[in-house]
Design a protein around this motif. Structure first.
Motif, mmCIF file in Angstrom:
data_model
loop_
_atom_site.group_PDB
_atom_site.id
_atom_site.type_symbol
_atom_site.label_atom_id
_atom_site.label_comp_id
_atom_site.label_asym_id
_atom_site.label_seq_id
_atom_site.Cartn_x
_atom_site.Cartn_y
_atom_site.Cartn_z
ATOM 1 N N ARG A 109 -2.019 9.595 11.060
ATOM 2 C CA ARG A 109 -1.506 9.903 9.711
ATOM 3 C C ARG A 109 -0.016 9.618 9.636
ATOM 4 N N ASN A 114 -3.595 9.169 5.041
ATOM 5 C CA ASN A 114 -4.495 8.553 6.007
ATOM 6 C C ASN A 114 -4.348 7.057 5.866
ATOM 7 N N GLU A 134 -3.902 2.979 2.354
ATOM 8 C CA GLU A 134 -3.424 4.348 2.531
ATOM 9 C C GLU A 134 -4.012 5.228 1.443
ATOM 10 N N SER A 136 -4.519 9.714 0.398
ATOM 11 C CA SER A 136 -4.410 11.133 0.750
ATOM 12 C C SER A 136 -5.804 11.736 0.937
#
Length: 150
Positions: A109, A114, A134, A136
């Motif tokens: 992370r 992520n 990417e 969340s």
């Protein structure tokens, strides 16, 4: 004149601080070199989306590149992936005829985000697709979104 120089510096500093954090998030990865080197070459398709364009998908950054018929690029990408695998979790990997044909990597992370790398190459190596994203959201949710069949 000196006052305007200070004002310009102040405005520049404020803009630099306001830049989205995701612009630098990928730069710690070796695959960032792939996008930098091959992104503007003839016969290559690169897409980068961020912000509002991705809001419905809960992604904060989507970056992909498709390279056709370039064995040297394929070798370079696989070397970059090998380095980026260090510290990453292999979600899925496929080896075909002794060569990497598909891999999904879950990277550590970055803050609350992520990060995933997806790589796919045709068996002939003619077409290579590399995706960095990417979100969340949880990794399973992102993969379900990307890999669900229509």
């Amino acid at each position: 004149m000196r006052r305007s120089t200070k004002l310009c510096f102040l405005l520049f500093a404020m803009m630099a601080l306001a830049l989205p954090q995701h612009l630098a998030a990928q730069k710690d990865l070796q695959i960032s070199k792939v996008f930098d080197i091959y992104g503007k070459k003839k016969g290559v398709t690169m897409v980068e989306l961020s912000g509002e364009m991705l809001g419905d998908y809960n992604l904060s950054l989507f970056k992909s590149i498709v390279i056709n018929d370039d064995p040297a690029a394929g070798d370079f990408i696989r070397k970059c992936l090998a380095k980026d695998q260090e510290g990453a979790k292999k979600v899925k990997q496929v080896i075909s005829s002794g060569s990497l044909s598909m891999i999904i990597l879950q990277l550590p992370r970055k803050g609350r985000l992520n990060r995933l790398i997806l790589y796919n190459a045709t068996s002939s190596g003619y077409k290579i697709t590399l995706v960095y994203l990417e979100s969340s959201d949880e990794v399973d949710d992102v993969l379900n979104l990307l890999l669900k069949k229509k």
